[in-house]
Design a protein around this motif. Structure first.
Motif, PDB file in Angstrom:
ATOM      1  N   VAL A   1      33.712 -62.724 -32.756  1.00  0.00           N
ATOM      2  CA  VAL A   1      34.355 -62.325 -31.467  1.00  0.00           C
ATOM      3  C   VAL A   1      33.418 -62.622 -30.372  1.00  0.00           C
ATOM      4  O   VAL A   1      32.656 -63.344 -30.513  1.00  0.00           O
ATOM      5  N   THR A   2      33.906 -62.200 -29.307  1.00  0.00           N
ATOM      6  CA  THR A   2      33.277 -62.688 -27.886  1.00  0.00           C
ATOM      7  C   THR A   2      32.547 -61.232 -27.636  1.00  0.00           C
ATOM      8  O   THR A   2      33.241 -60.230 -27.583  1.00  0.00           O
ATOM      9  N   ILE A   3      31.231 -61.387 -27.267  1.00  0.00           N
ATOM     10  CA  ILE A   3      30.801 -59.832 -27.008  1.00  0.00           C
ATOM     11  C   ILE A   3      29.839 -60.152 -25.457  1.00  0.00           C
ATOM     12  O   ILE A   3      29.092 -61.062 -25.415  1.00  0.00           O
ATOM     13  N   ASN A   4      30.160 -59.363 -24.721  1.00  0.00           N
ATOM     14  CA  ASN A   4      29.717 -59.125 -23.202  1.00  0.00           C
ATOM     15  C   ASN A   4      29.903 -60.867 -22.838  1.00  0.00           C
ATOM     16  O   ASN A   4      28.629 -61.235 -22.200  1.00  0.00           O
ATOM     17  N   GLY A   5      30.698 -61.254 -22.884  1.00  0.00           N
ATOM     18  CA  GLY A   5      30.949 -62.702 -22.428  1.00  0.00           C
ATOM     19  C   GLY A   5      30.247 -63.868 -23.362  1.00  0.00           C
ATOM     20  O   GLY A   5      30.710 -65.095 -22.998  1.00  0.00           O
ATOM     21  N   LEU A   6      29.684 -63.596 -24.380  1.00  0.00           N
ATOM     22  CA  LEU A   6      29.137 -64.838 -25.315  1.00  0.00           C
ATOM     23  C   LEU A   6      30.200 -64.876 -26.361  1.00  0.00           C
ATOM     24  O   LEU A   6      30.296 -63.922 -27.004  1.00  0.00           O
ATOM     25  N   ASP A   7      30.686 -66.079 -26.462  1.00  0.00           N
ATOM     26  CA  ASP A   7      31.347 -66.484 -27.405  1.00  0.00           C
ATOM     27  C   ASP A   7      30.913 -66.647 -28.770  1.00  0.00           C
ATOM     28  O   ASP A   7      29.823 -66.809 -29.014  1.00  0.00           O
TER      29      ASP A   7
ATOM     30  N   GLU B   1      34.693 -72.751 -24.260  1.00  0.00           N
ATOM     31  CA  GLU B   1      34.932 -73.685 -23.263  1.00  0.00           C
ATOM     32  C   GLU B   1      33.420 -74.167 -22.820  1.00  0.00           C
ATOM     33  O   GLU B   1      32.688 -73.498 -22.316  1.00  0.00           O
ATOM     34  N   ILE B   2      33.276 -75.498 -23.201  1.00  0.00           N
ATOM     35  CA  ILE B   2      31.916 -76.091 -23.004  1.00  0.00           C
ATOM     36  C   ILE B   2      31.900 -77.096 -21.776  1.00  0.00           C
ATOM     37  O   ILE B   2      30.953 -77.632 -21.396  1.00  0.00           O
ATOM     38  N   ARG B   3      33.164 -77.383 -21.361  1.00  0.00           N
ATOM     39  CA  ARG B   3      33.484 -78.383 -20.512  1.00  0.00           C
ATOM     40  C   ARG B   3      33.905 -77.947 -19.322  1.00  0.00           C
ATOM     41  O   ARG B   3      34.164 -78.737 -18.394  1.00  0.00           O
ATOM     42  N   GLY B   4      33.703 -76.531 -19.034  1.00  0.00           N
ATOM     43  CA  GLY B   4      34.194 -75.903 -17.946  1.00  0.00           C
ATOM     44  C   GLY B   4      33.266 -75.985 -16.744  1.00  0.00           C
ATOM     45  O   GLY B   4      32.206 -76.491 -16.847  1.00  0.00           O
ATOM     46  N   GLU B   5      33.713 -75.411 -15.761  1.00  0.00           N
ATOM     47  CA  GLU B   5      33.243 -75.341 -14.413  1.00  0.00           C
ATOM     48  C   GLU B   5      31.811 -74.854 -14.596  1.00  0.00           C
ATOM     49  O   GLU B   5      30.701 -75.185 -14.159  1.00  0.00           O
ATOM     50  N   LYS B   6      31.610 -73.426 -15.336  1.00  0.00           N
ATOM     51  CA  LYS B   6      30.610 -72.734 -15.670  1.00  0.00           C
ATOM     52  C   LYS B   6      29.356 -73.805 -16.053  1.00  0.00           C
ATOM     53  O   LYS B   6      28.262 -73.493 -15.910  1.00  0.00           O
TER      54      LYS B   6
ATOM     55  N   VAL C   1      22.885 -70.694 -34.124  1.00  0.00           N
ATOM     56  CA  VAL C   1      21.799 -70.435 -33.210  1.00  0.00           C
ATOM     57  C   VAL C   1      22.178 -71.155 -31.896  1.00  0.00           C
ATOM     58  O   VAL C   1      22.890 -71.961 -31.860  1.00  0.00           O
ATOM     59  N   ARG C   2      21.938 -70.458 -30.748  1.00  0.00           N
ATOM     60  CA  ARG C   2      22.364 -70.943 -29.553  1.00  0.00           C
ATOM     61  C   ARG C   2      21.531 -72.101 -28.894  1.00  0.00           C
ATOM     62  O   ARG C   2      20.421 -72.019 -29.351  1.00  0.00           O
ATOM     63  N   MET C   3      22.042 -72.893 -28.368  1.00  0.00           N
ATOM     64  CA  MET C   3      21.296 -73.905 -27.514  1.00  0.00           C
ATOM     65  C   MET C   3      20.152 -73.192 -26.883  1.00  0.00           C
ATOM     66  O   MET C   3      18.875 -73.860 -26.817  1.00  0.00           O
ATOM     67  N   SER C   4      20.370 -72.240 -26.118  1.00  0.00           N
ATOM     68  CA  SER C   4      19.234 -71.746 -25.397  1.00  0.00           C
ATOM     69  C   SER C   4      18.157 -71.289 -26.325  1.00  0.00           C
ATOM     70  O   SER C   4      17.099 -71.262 -25.797  1.00  0.00           O
ATOM     71  N   ALA C   5      18.693 -70.560 -27.388  1.00  0.00           N
ATOM     72  CA  ALA C   5      17.555 -69.920 -28.260  1.00  0.00           C
ATOM     73  C   ALA C   5      16.539 -71.351 -28.872  1.00  0.00           C
ATOM     74  O   ALA C   5      15.453 -71.062 -29.271  1.00  0.00           O
ATOM     75  N   LEU C   6      17.285 -72.449 -29.060  1.00  0.00           N
ATOM     76  CA  LEU C   6      16.620 -73.564 -29.501  1.00  0.00           C
ATOM     77  C   LEU C   6      15.577 -73.973 -28.381  1.00  0.00           C
ATOM     78  O   LEU C   6      14.735 -74.776 -28.689  1.00  0.00           O
ATOM     79  N   THR C   7      16.010 -73.960 -26.968  1.00  0.00           N
ATOM     80  CA  THR C   7      15.117 -74.527 -26.023  1.00  0.00           C
ATOM     81  C   THR C   7      14.372 -73.757 -25.323  1.00  0.00           C
ATOM     82  O   THR C   7      13.081 -73.813 -24.992  1.00  0.00           O
TER      83      THR C   7
END
Lengths: 107, 370, 109
Positions: free
Chosen positions: A70-76, A99-104, C79-85
């Protein structure tokens, strides 16, 4: 549905937690996981699969199968069966890959 | 972070190992990925028999034993890292863990890896629908979360665990509509347990044809020798047995062996529960799917071996204690699993040209070795 | 069983796709993985490992004991990339890209 009287175990606490699923306010018990809290509210479909968009829900309940994303507090892509529910948590169905290529991300 | 003994996995094997090592004066860190200790013992409300001597010889509920272990760990010097997942290893051999925010290495003299078992999937059309879950997941929901996963259920599989979970679902008010077994008879060896479910239809020589529903489970078609049977349920539990968890051992460069009666592939180890990586020991269901007593005892043996290797106990004491553990394990463990375990150990020792100590050869009067 | 049944839940690879990969020369789980993405999703073959091994055994007629497991790599869990770095201490992580096991060599006992 919550089990009100467990055949073996005594209830230790009945503290309530309020959270949101797709903007609907729901009640849970403190100490429950997000997946279980949703199930207690009759919600079993937690998202869809990445390719065929088929419904997905809790499967292993042990953080291994990732079927309960799920997505929780904005984290996918949060594994909901190993994440404890908290007050005011904003939970959304997992309906796409993040979405990893987005503006964000500056791309 | 630095310690003498790092234990990966805070289930019964890991906790029992931690307590053993703590008592001998070693510094112990237990890392577990969950928010609470106990692993799969947390939801075992059933009575466990064949417990090792220190828990008394009577029956105890799994959840009760779990509380004892957690309380003892709480009162000890063992350092517990909850919500810390092993995600890999470093070039220097150290284990890397992550708490979700950061990743760091733990430098240890020895490691015990006790990740437990995973439930085996059973693939059939519709097994991805919400409402289809492992029997263990359903058990977690009722006993840990106090949530009903459904109202009417089909249980796929008829082994001891399938029927135990079916009984527990029943006692929480869920109607088990069918037990589906592909073999020609019920697998469960516990006659009393089978009896508690005598009103549930059992379909042997049968498989799940398809599970359907609009967004979640509504309907199950069972292929039986007498044709198709259809039931309207909202829960399908898959109980297809367990297999040892492998990935932490692969990352630690441990070798694997295949032993069907121990659950398939598993990290190979010697009678000291030491894997082919001399700094890594193995314990619990990861060392072969077994009963609860043997899970605790393998944890104890692994801890004693690590303590001996680090010099916290003498070799004479290690041998004496381990000999006691193996004797106890041989008495508790089911004949089939013990046979497979000793076979695997004998192969290992032969291959690595290690002698099997006298005490081990004498277990069960030497009967195990013909 | 219906050949369109999903085996790998994450990447949604069905029985037919796995068998087609074998028809095209795949012999091991890792071959199938590279041809189809089976077992390459977020669970990293934790769920489909043995179902796929069973399909290989059935297709090739070999005993299950001869069907190896897939190669498992770091990170072992999501694991998140942020947690790895973020806040990581600068230790040298054991090989992620290079294989510690040479081609054709296995870590079987």
């Amino acid at each position: 549905m919550h089990i009100s009287e467990h055949p073996v175990l005594k209830e230790k606490s009945n503290e309530k937690v309020f959270f949101y699923f797709n903007n609907h306010r729901l009640e849970a018990k403190k100490g429950q996981t997000v997946a279980a809290a949703l199930m207690a509210n009759g919600i079993r479909k937690l998202g869809v699969s990445r390719k065929l968009s088929q419904p997905r829900g809790l499967y292993c309940s042990n953080g291994r199968c990732t079927s309960c994303f799920v997505t929780i507090n904005g984290l996918d892509h949060v594994i909901s069966c190993t994440t404890l529910v908290e007050n005011n948590m904003q939970v959304f169905s997992n309906n796409n890959d993040p979405e990893i290529r987005g503006e964000k991300y500056g791309n | 972070m630095e310690t003498d003994l790092l234990i990966i996995g805070g289930g019964p094997a890991g906790l029992h190992a931690a307590l053993t090592a703590d008592r001998a004066g070693a510094r112990v860190v237990v890392a577990d990925e969950s928010f609470s200790l106990g692993g799969q013992l947390r939801q075992q409300t059933q009575w466990l028999s064949n417990l090792p001597g220190q828990y008394g010889y009577g029956k105890k509920r799994g959840t009760w034993v779990n509380e004892q272990l957690i309380n003892q760990v709480g009162a000890s010097n063992v350092q517990v890292l909850k919500k810390h997942t092993m995600i890999g290893s470093y070039l220097n051999g150290n284990i890397g863990v992550s708490d979700g925010d950061k990743t760091f290495e733990i430098q240890s003299r020895k490691n015990i890896i006790a990740p437990g078992a995973q439930e085996e999937a059973k693939v059939f059309p519709g097994w991805t629908l919400p409402g289809v879950m492992t029997a263990g997941a359903a058990q977690i929901l009722i006993n840990r979360e106090k949530v009903l996963p459904g109202k009417r259920a089909v249980m796929v599989g008829s082994n001891d665990f399938s029927l135990e979970v079916a009984r527990q679902l029943n006692s929480c008010g869920i109607t088990v509509e069918a037990i589906v077994e592909e073999k020609n008879q019920i697998i469960c060896s516990d006659g009393e347990l089978v009896k508690t479910l005598e009103n549930v239809p059992v379909y042997t020589n049968s498989t799940i044809e398809i599970v359907t529903g609009a967004g979640e489970v509504e309907h199950v078609v069972i292929q039986t020798p007498d044709g198709l049977k259809e039931v309207n349920v909202d829960l399908v539990c898959i109980a297809n047995g367990f297999s040892p968890i492998l990935e932490p051992f692969e990352i630690m460069n441990c070798h694997f062996v295949y032993q069907k009666e121990l659950g398939g592939w598993l990290a190979a180890y010697n009678i000291h529960l030491q894997t082919t990586n001399p700094s890594c020991y193995i314990a619990g269901n990861a060392a072969g799917i077994t009963d609860f007593g043997s899970i605790l005892l393998t944890g104890e043996i692994a801890a004693l071996s690590a303590l001996e290797a680090m010099g916290f106990i003498s070799s004479a004491e290690g041998t004496e204690q381990k000999s006691r553990c193996w004797r106890e394990l041989a008495n508790l463990e089911s004949e089939k699993v013990l046979q497979a375990r000793t076979e695997m150990l004998a192969d290992y020792h032969q291959k690595h040209e290690l002698d099997l100590p006298d005490y081990f050869m004498k277990i069960k009067g030497g009967k195990m070795y013909g | 069983m219906d050949k369109s049944t999903i085996v790998c839940r994450c990447e949604e690879i069905n029985v037919d796709e796995i068998e087609t990969a074998m028809k095209n020369g795949a012999e091991t789980f890792d071959d199938i993985k590279r041809l189809t993405r089976c077992g390459m999703g977020p669970c990293q073959s934790k769920t489909c490992l043995n179902p796929v091994r069973e399909i290989i055994a059935e297709y090739t007629g070999k005993p299950l004991a001869d069907i190896r497991i897939s190669r498992m790599r770091m990170p072992l869990k999501l694991v998140r990339m942020s947690a790895l770095t973020n806040g990581s201490e600068g230790g040298n992580v054991a090989s992620v890209f290079g294989e510690s096991v040479e081609d054709g060599e296995t870590n079987d006992e």
